[in-house]
Design a protein around this motif. Structure first.
Motif, mmCIF file in Angstrom:
data_model
loop_
_atom_site.group_PDB
_atom_site.id
_atom_site.type_symbol
_atom_site.label_atom_id
_atom_site.label_comp_id
_atom_site.label_asym_id
_atom_site.label_seq_id
_atom_site.Cartn_x
_atom_site.Cartn_y
_atom_site.Cartn_z
ATOM 1 N N ALA A 193 1.006 -1.034 0.476
ATOM 2 C CA ALA A 193 0.179 0.070 0.238
ATOM 3 C C ALA A 193 0.984 0.761 -0.293
ATOM 4 C CB ALA A 193 -1.321 0.036 1.015
ATOM 5 N N HIS A 194 1.575 1.209 0.336
ATOM 6 C CA HIS A 194 3.010 2.488 0.674
ATOM 7 C C HIS A 194 3.432 2.334 -0.244
ATOM 8 C CE1 HIS A 194 6.146 5.493 2.679
ATOM 9 N NE2 HIS A 194 6.953 4.054 1.667
ATOM 10 N N TYR A 195 3.278 1.501 -1.309
ATOM 11 C CA TYR A 195 4.946 1.507 -2.615
ATOM 12 C C TYR A 195 3.675 2.199 -3.423
ATOM 13 C CZ TYR A 195 9.162 -0.081 -0.762
ATOM 14 O OH TYR A 195 10.373 -0.617 -0.056
ATOM 15 N N VAL A 196 2.422 1.364 -3.719
ATOM 16 C CA VAL A 196 1.033 1.858 -4.572
ATOM 17 C C VAL A 196 0.920 3.073 -4.573
ATOM 18 C CG1 VAL A 196 -0.998 1.928 -5.096
ATOM 19 C CG2 VAL A 196 0.277 -0.353 -4.844
ATOM 20 N N ALA A 197 0.769 4.047 -3.052
ATOM 21 C CA ALA A 197 0.573 5.687 -2.866
ATOM 22 C C ALA A 197 2.002 6.044 -3.013
ATOM 23 C CB ALA A 197 0.931 5.936 -1.043
ATOM 24 N N LEU A 198 2.996 5.532 -3.111
ATOM 25 C CA LEU A 198 4.536 6.583 -4.228
ATOM 26 C C LEU A 198 4.300 6.907 -5.328
ATOM 27 C CD1 LEU A 198 7.293 5.448 -1.881
ATOM 28 C CD2 LEU A 198 6.353 7.312 -1.451
ATOM 29 N N LEU A 199 3.744 4.602 -6.023
ATOM 30 C CA LEU A 199 4.019 5.286 -7.557
ATOM 31 C C LEU A 199 3.317 5.589 -7.624
ATOM 32 C CD1 LEU A 199 4.256 0.772 -7.618
ATOM 33 C CD2 LEU A 199 5.728 2.615 -8.568
ATOM 34 N N ARG A 200 2.116 6.151 -7.222
ATOM 35 C CA ARG A 200 0.797 7.168 -8.114
ATOM 36 C C ARG A 200 1.067 8.841 -8.109
ATOM 37 N NH1 ARG A 200 -4.340 3.845 -4.884
ATOM 38 N NH2 ARG A 200 -4.070 2.302 -6.836
ATOM 39 N N GLU A 201 2.238 8.968 -6.655
ATOM 40 C CA GLU A 201 2.235 10.471 -6.053
ATOM 41 C C GLU A 201 3.747 10.753 -7.815
ATOM 42 O OE1 GLU A 201 4.214 11.018 -2.962
ATOM 43 O OE2 GLU A 201 2.232 10.192 -1.589
ATOM 44 N N THR A 202 4.581 9.671 -7.474
ATOM 45 C CA THR A 202 5.717 10.096 -8.951
ATOM 46 C C THR A 202 5.106 10.238 -10.087
ATOM 47 O OG1 THR A 202 6.602 8.435 -7.620
ATOM 48 C CG2 THR A 202 7.462 8.418 -10.022
ATOM 49 N N ILE A 203 3.855 8.674 -10.363
ATOM 50 C CA ILE A 203 3.057 8.832 -12.137
ATOM 51 C C ILE A 203 2.340 10.528 -12.070
ATOM 52 C CG2 ILE A 203 1.241 7.571 -13.166
ATOM 53 C CD1 ILE A 203 2.278 5.209 -12.060
ATOM 54 N N ALA A 204 1.657 10.642 -10.950
ATOM 55 C CA ALA A 204 0.804 12.445 -11.446
ATOM 56 C C ALA A 204 2.406 13.075 -11.587
ATOM 57 C CB ALA A 204 0.216 11.987 -10.158
ATOM 58 N N GLN A 205 3.247 13.048 -11.052
ATOM 59 C CA GLN A 205 4.554 14.361 -11.417
ATOM 60 C C GLN A 205 4.357 13.928 -13.413
ATOM 61 O OE1 GLN A 205 5.259 16.792 -9.422
ATOM 62 N NE2 GLN A 205 3.193 16.313 -8.563
ATOM 63 N N ILE A 206 4.676 12.746 -13.377
ATOM 64 C CA ILE A 206 4.691 12.932 -14.615
ATOM 65 C C ILE A 206 4.513 13.010 -15.753
ATOM 66 C CG2 ILE A 206 5.512 10.704 -16.359
ATOM 67 C CD1 ILE A 206 6.974 9.293 -13.992
ATOM 68 N N GLU A 207 2.344 12.964 -15.600
ATOM 69 C CA GLU A 207 1.453 12.794 -16.808
ATOM 70 C C GLU A 207 1.153 14.430 -16.517
ATOM 71 O OE1 GLU A 207 -0.966 8.822 -16.109
ATOM 72 O OE2 GLU A 207 -1.276 10.433 -14.477
ATOM 73 N N ALA A 208 2.153 14.818 -14.999
ATOM 74 C CA ALA A 208 1.524 16.589 -15.395
ATOM 75 C C ALA A 208 2.834 17.281 -15.974
ATOM 76 C CB ALA A 208 1.499 16.683 -14.289
ATOM 77 N N ALA A 209 4.087 16.571 -16.351
ATOM 78 C CA ALA A 209 5.217 17.395 -16.442
ATOM 79 C C ALA A 209 5.224 17.132 -18.492
ATOM 80 C CB ALA A 209 6.247 16.515 -16.695
ATOM 81 N N TRP A 210 4.737 15.954 -18.527
ATOM 82 C CA TRP A 210 4.661 15.018 -19.845
ATOM 83 C C TRP A 210 3.474 16.069 -21.039
ATOM 84 C CZ3 TRP A 210 2.659 9.949 -21.997
ATOM 85 C CH2 TRP A 210 3.334 9.301 -23.202
#
Length: 260
Positions: free
Chosen positions: A227-244
């Motif tokens: 659950a902790h890693y999923v939360a970190l992955l989702r935060e990371t992906i949100a940053q990537i999607e916003a910057a892409w």
């Protein structure tokens, strides 16, 4: 298909998998060729600067030209360029491998990777290709992919370990669960000692075009961390999607899936 071109790429592939320089006889044997055919192909590849003969020996090795070609492709890849700094930031928060996964036909491709700093780690080299259904990043892409892709995967299920999924019904059930929960977990399907968790990455149209993964040894990546890693992955992906900002242009900005 032009056979001579196919053979040349097979030679390059086999040499890239070797632990060191190879003898002519080894290259011929690995590619099911005669020594004469292998020699002539190597001579051509030497002239093109993809292969060289080790100084003062009869051994052959790859040059860095293949790396140069790949590096130029990566430099034009907007998703990898945008994702990389975010992957680095994620790797600072976890002691495991962090990867950006794309699809190449029926295979999951590691398009970028930040290696674990831990002494004990799992192998997930840059450019690694693995059947989609056997790794968490591939499962994510398969879960959100078209039925035609899933049908082809189900017709080509292979076992790498005792935990590899080989039953189409089991695979379909896994993919339904991934869509319901929004992430995938793969346990020991390629490496019995390894475990991975992945989340989908979408383009500006909402299509899943890649996956970001965290993978590591089974004993370190326990269920309590998922659950902790999923939360970190989702935060990371949100940053990537916003910057892409450029979005996904016909899937030309990452490894283009083959027609498989």
């Amino acid at each position: 298909m032009i056979k001579s071109v196919e053979k040349a790429f097979r030679v390059l592939d086999s040499m890239s998998l070797a632990d060191g320089p190879l003898r002519l006889s080894d290259i011929a044997r690995m590619n099911d060729m005669t020594r004469s055919n292998a020699f002539h192909l190597l001579q051509t590849l030497q002239e093109l600067d993809y292969v060289r003969q080790v100084e003062d020996s009869t051994l052959y090795e790859l040059t860095l030209k293949t790396f140069e070609v790949g590096a130029r492709a990566v430099s034009r890849n907007s998703l990898i360029s945008v994702a990389h700094p975010e992957l680095v930031r994620l790797s600072d928060k976890v002691p495991e491998n962090v990867m950006l996964n794309t699809r190449d036909g029926l295979m999951n491709l590691v398009a970028d990777r930040i290696e674990s700093r831990s002494v004990v780690r799992t192998l997930a080299h840059l450019g690694a290709r693995t059947p989609l259904q056997l790794v968490s990043g591939g499962k994510v892409q398969l879960a959100y992919g078209p039925e035609s892709l899933l049908a082809k995967v189900c017709a080509n299920l292979v076992a790498v370990t005792e935990l590899s999924v080989t039953d189409p019904a089991v695979l379909r059930a896994q993919l339904a669960q991934i869509r319901a929960q929004g992430y995938a977990v793969a346990i020991g399907e390629v490496n019995e000692a390894a475990k991975g968790v992945s989340c989908p990455l979408r383009n500006r149209h909402g299509d899943v075009v890649a996956a970001v993964s965290i993978s590591g040894p089974m004993d370190r990546l326990g269920n309590d961390l998922i659950a902790h890693y999923v939360a970190l992955l989702r935060e990371t992906i949100a940053q990537i999607e916003a910057a892409w900002a450029d979005g996904w242009r016909g899937q030309s900005s990452v490894a283009r899936p083959s027609s498989a």
